[in-house]
Design a protein around this motif. Structure first.
Motif, short mmCIF file in Angstrom:
data_model
loop_
_atom_site.label_atom_id
_atom_site.label_comp_id
_atom_site.label_asym_id
_atom_site.label_seq_id
_atom_site.Cartn_x
_atom_site.Cartn_y
_atom_site.Cartn_z
N LYS A 43 0.71 -1.31 -0.14
CA LYS A 43 -0.05 -0.07 -0.07
C LYS A 43 0.91 1.39 0.01
CE LYS A 43 -3.87 -2.35 0.67
NZ LYS A 43 -4.78 -2.38 -0.69
N VAL A 44 2.20 1.29 0.73
CA VAL A 44 2.56 2.38 0.89
C VAL A 44 4.32 2.10 1.10
CG1 VAL A 44 2.47 2.49 3.37
CG2 VAL A 44 2.70 4.51 2.15
N ASP A 45 5.09 3.08 0.65
CA ASP A 45 6.55 2.96 0.86
C ASP A 45 6.91 4.13 1.83
OD1 ASP A 45 6.80 1.12 -0.89
OD2 ASP A 45 7.63 2.30 -2.49
N THR A 46 7.74 3.63 3.10
CA THR A 46 8.07 4.79 3.86
C THR A 46 9.63 4.48 4.54
OG1 THR A 46 7.17 5.79 6.25
CG2 THR A 46 7.16 3.37 5.93
N GLU A 47 9.71 5.72 5.40
CA GLU A 47 11.06 5.41 5.88
C GLU A 47 10.86 5.00 7.37
OE1 GLU A 47 13.10 8.91 5.54
OE2 GLU A 47 13.80 8.59 3.55
N ILE A 48 11.68 4.33 8.07
CA ILE A 48 11.63 3.93 9.62
C ILE A 48 12.64 4.49 10.33
CG2 ILE A 48 11.52 2.22 11.12
CD1 ILE A 48 9.42 1.91 9.23
N PRO A 49 12.41 5.63 11.22
CA PRO A 49 13.37 6.12 11.92
C PRO A 49 14.03 5.61 13.12
CG PRO A 49 11.31 6.93 12.64
CD PRO A 49 11.12 5.81 11.70
N ALA A 50 15.24 5.74 13.56
CA ALA A 50 15.90 5.19 14.55
C ALA A 50 15.26 5.63 15.86
CB ALA A 50 17.58 5.63 14.66
N PRO A 51 14.97 4.48 16.60
CA PRO A 51 14.23 4.90 18.05
C PRO A 51 15.10 5.39 18.80
CG PRO A 51 14.62 2.66 18.09
CD PRO A 51 14.90 3.08 16.62
N ALA A 52 16.47 5.49 18.62
CA ALA A 52 17.40 5.94 19.90
C ALA A 52 18.77 6.21 19.13
CB ALA A 52 17.54 5.02 20.86
N ALA A 53 19.49 7.03 19.80
CA ALA A 53 20.80 7.37 19.15
C ALA A 53 21.86 6.35 19.75
CB ALA A 53 21.46 8.83 19.71
N GLY A 54 22.85 5.97 18.88
CA GLY A 54 23.75 4.99 19.30
C GLY A 54 24.41 4.46 17.90
N VAL A 55 25.01 3.11 18.13
CA VAL A 55 25.67 2.45 16.95
C VAL A 55 24.75 1.64 16.38
CG1 VAL A 55 27.69 1.28 16.23
CG2 VAL A 55 27.85 3.15 17.95
N LEU A 56 24.63 1.25 15.36
CA LEU A 56 23.70 0.05 14.55
C LEU A 56 24.59 -1.23 14.88
CD1 LEU A 56 21.11 -0.88 13.14
CD2 LEU A 56 22.53 -0.13 10.98
N ALA A 57 24.38 -1.89 15.85
CA ALA A 57 25.06 -3.02 16.21
C ALA A 57 24.65 -4.18 15.54
CB ALA A 57 25.00 -3.41 17.82
N SER A 58 23.41 -4.48 15.04
CA SER A 58 23.29 -5.58 14.23
C SER A 58 22.00 -5.59 13.42
CB SER A 58 22.95 -6.75 15.27
OG SER A 58 22.68 -8.01 14.54
N ILE A 59 22.13 -5.96 12.17
CA ILE A 59 20.94 -5.70 11.10
C ILE A 59 20.39 -7.17 11.23
CG2 ILE A 59 20.21 -5.44 8.80
CD1 ILE A 59 22.17 -3.34 8.58
N LYS A 60 18.95 -7.40 11.57
CA LYS A 60 18.24 -8.74 11.55
C LYS A 60 17.70 -8.99 10.41
CE LYS A 60 19.46 -9.22 16.01
NZ LYS A 60 20.37 -10.37 16.27
N VAL A 61 17.35 -8.20 9.44
CA VAL A 61 16.43 -8.34 8.25
C VAL A 61 17.37 -7.74 7.04
CG1 VAL A 61 14.21 -8.06 7.31
CG2 VAL A 61 14.30 -8.33 9.56
N ALA A 62 17.63 -8.45 6.26
CA ALA A 62 18.35 -8.00 5.06
C ALA A 62 17.50 -7.45 4.09
CB ALA A 62 19.16 -9.25 4.50
#
Length: 585
Positions: A43-62
């Motif tokens: 239905k729609v394309d959107t951006e997901i914002p970071a919920p907190a500041a920090g370092v992206l430690a791990s990506i779970k979904v490619a």
């Protein structure tokens, strides 16, 4: 501390989404509410914002993987908290532990401990009143900052408009919750934040310099190791991270006469360019895509957003300026009747298929493979309607607030004919082996959008007059073209109408959508000589407004005779043109 990034609810009927692109890589630092990834649904394309500041430690979904709403997408290590736990507390505790071991400097660490704790509180931002994104509707979970009306350091009055926010439902202004000075902006223009997210900080005027002193850290940082070399060696490698400014500001209050002197000299030289470079380095995917489509070099665009950030309005202005920059080139095509045709930037490229095109393609293949489709065409004389429209369009626009195009007349005729021919307004329930004949006419209107063909639905179109259909059509088309359409606006169609003639096509063999048995295609309206049977002059040739109507249908339920009867009824309604009362004539 680990913070989980999950897929939020993107609509009542949306249960899953596909990750189309990660905007950050593992190990990169992200700020709170900074766009982290792009997600596409049917239905729609959107951006997901970071919920907190920090370092992206791990990506779970490619990328290109699909997950359900609520699934974990990534993990963020609290970038300000994790280093702080390793360095700042360690420094605060170290003097306390070393105090007994070193009796002579015991007094100095005792005083330094509270000095290090004091800057730790404002490390996450300026102190004052938080400006948060309020709830803007029951189903609205996030909003995009479109424009800041104030800049950092400006005075604001209570309830004075502070910024503009856009959601999938409404565009609105957010007022200042209190009077004071805008100390900090946490969410930039074109960035998306969830409801309740912190957007900015408003405080007293004296609190603003406290934030400006943090970048001026390099000068005092060199004095600190001279006094306590053993204690500064441990945090030195972490100087680029968030805790570095905390260490720097600690010694500043101690040497009161010396520290302020180098601070003003260093602040304009080093931190100012760094801040400018950071703003210029990041642009939102929306702005980047707009620049690519218009062949605009972002490096040559001067941003008008906060801190010099490039906004979509800047790209549009740059594209318009580029078109007007070559008057000689524009004059040559003007002299010729042939239109100027420019080569598309897509020539010779291989690009990834957008998610929306995949969804459209899958639906079309499903419809063609699951139905026995064919098309019937009739020719209609709509001269009376065109003359009626020309007489009424100005008064209609003033009265109803929307333009009177020919489209509402076609929709009105189509839904009236559906009431007399329910076989075209039906659905085959294959699993149950039954047929549902609908008692309402929910008409899908095909709209040519930037992302592809979309079909919002006019619910209960059979109960609307010409004005109601015109208003609803304009409202839905506007939502599609401004990316504010909701999943609920796209569902529930029982019949579809596609105006293929809006781009000049005489007629088209349109494809019946899934779960429907008919779609009406409207061809271009053209003037041409036609044989007319005049009551006094007999058969004569006259110039008339003519158009083709093409009905594609599922032959499993609708026979050719059914299609012909339906098209004949639509033709009779249009050629009779008895709409004077509805349009105010």
């Amino acid at each position: 501390m680990a913070v989980s990034v999950t897929l939020p609810a993107l609509g009542e009927s949306v249960t899953e989404g596909t990750v189309t692109r990660w905007l950050k890589a593992e190990g990169e630092r992200v700020e709170a509410d900074e766009p982290l990834l792009e997600v596409s649904t049917d239905k729609v394309d959107t951006e997901i914002p970071a919920p907190a500041a920090g370092v992206l430690a791990s990506i779970k979904v490619a990328e290109d993987e699909t997950v359900e709403v609520g699934a974990e997408l990534a993990i963020i290590d609290d970038g300000s908290g994790a280093p702080a736990a390793e360095s700042a507390p360690a420094q605060a505790e170290a003097p306390a532990e070393e105090a007994p071991a070193e009796p002579e400097p015991a007094a100095a660490p005792a005083q330094e401990a509270p000095k290090q704790e004091a800057p730790a509180a404002p490390a996450g931002g300026a102190q004052g009143t938080d400006v948060v994104l309020p709830a803007l509707g029951e189903s609205v979970t996030e909003g995009t900052v479109t424009r800041w009306l104030k800049e950092v350091g400006e005075e604001v009055a209570e309830d004075e408009p502070l910024l503009e926010v856009s959601t999938d439902k409404v565009d609105t202004e957010i007022p200042a919750p209190t009077a004071g000075t805008l100390l900090e902006i946490l969410v930039g223009e074109d960035e998306t934040a969830e409801v309740g997210a912190k957007l900015a900080v408003i405080g007293q005027k004296g609190a603003a310099p406290a934030q400006a002193e943090a970048p001026a850290a390099p000068a005092p940082a060199q004095e600190a190791p001279k006094q306590e070399a053993p204690k500064q060696e441990a945090p030195a490698p972490q100087a680029p991270s968030a805790p570095a400014p905390q260490q720097v500001t600690t010694p500043a209050p101690d040497p009161a006469p010396a520290a302020p002197a180098p601070a003003p000299a260093a602040a304009p030289v080093t931190p100012a360019p760094a801040a400018g470079e950071a703003d210029a380095a990041y642009v939102t995917p929306l702005v980047r895509k707009l620049a690519q489509e218009n062949s605009v070099d972002l490096g040559s665009v001067k941003g008008t957003g906060v801190g010099g950030r490039i906004r979509k309005q800047d790209v549009i202005a740059a594209a318009e300026a580029a078109k007007q920059a070559a008057p000689a080139a524009a004059a040559a095509p003007a002299a010729s009747k042939a239109p100027a045709i420019e080569a598309s930037p897509l020539r010779g490229q291989t690009v990834k298929m957008p998610r929306m095109r995949k969804v459209i393609g899958d639906n079309m293949m499903k419809a063609l493979h699951g139905q026995a489709q064919l098309t019937s065409v009739v020719e209609v004389d709509i001269t009376k309607i065109m003359r009626m429209r020309n007489k009424a369009k100005d008064a209609f626009a003033q009265r109803e607030g929307v333009k009177l195009s020919p489209m509402p007349f076609f929709v009105k005729a189509a839904v009236q004919a559906l009431k007399a021919h329910p076989v075209v307004n039906a659905r085959i329930n294959e699993d149950e082996g039954t047929i549902t004949y609908f008692d309402t006419e929910n008409v899908g209107i095909a709209v040519d959008a930037e992302k592809g063909l979309m079909t919002p639905v006019i619910k209960g179109a059979g109960d609307l007059n010409i004005a109601g259909i015109a208003r609803k059509t304009a409202e839905l088309a506007g939502k599609v073209r401004t990316n504010k359409i909701s999943p609920d606006d796209m569902s529930g169609a029982t019949f579809t109408i596609s105006n293929t003639g809006s781009r000049g096509a005489l007629f088209d063999t349109v494809i019946v959508p899934p779960n429907q048995v008919g779609i009406l295609g409207i061809g271009a309206t053209v003037k041409r000589p036609v044989v007319v049977d005049h009551p006094e002059l007999g058969e004569t040739i006259a110039v008339r407004h003519m158009t083709y109507l093409a009905l594609s249908y599922d032959h499993r339920l609708v026979d050719g005779a059914d299609a012909a009867r339906y098209l004949t009824t639509v033709k009779q309604i249009l050629e009779a043109g008895e709409f004077e009362t509805e349009i105010g004539l």
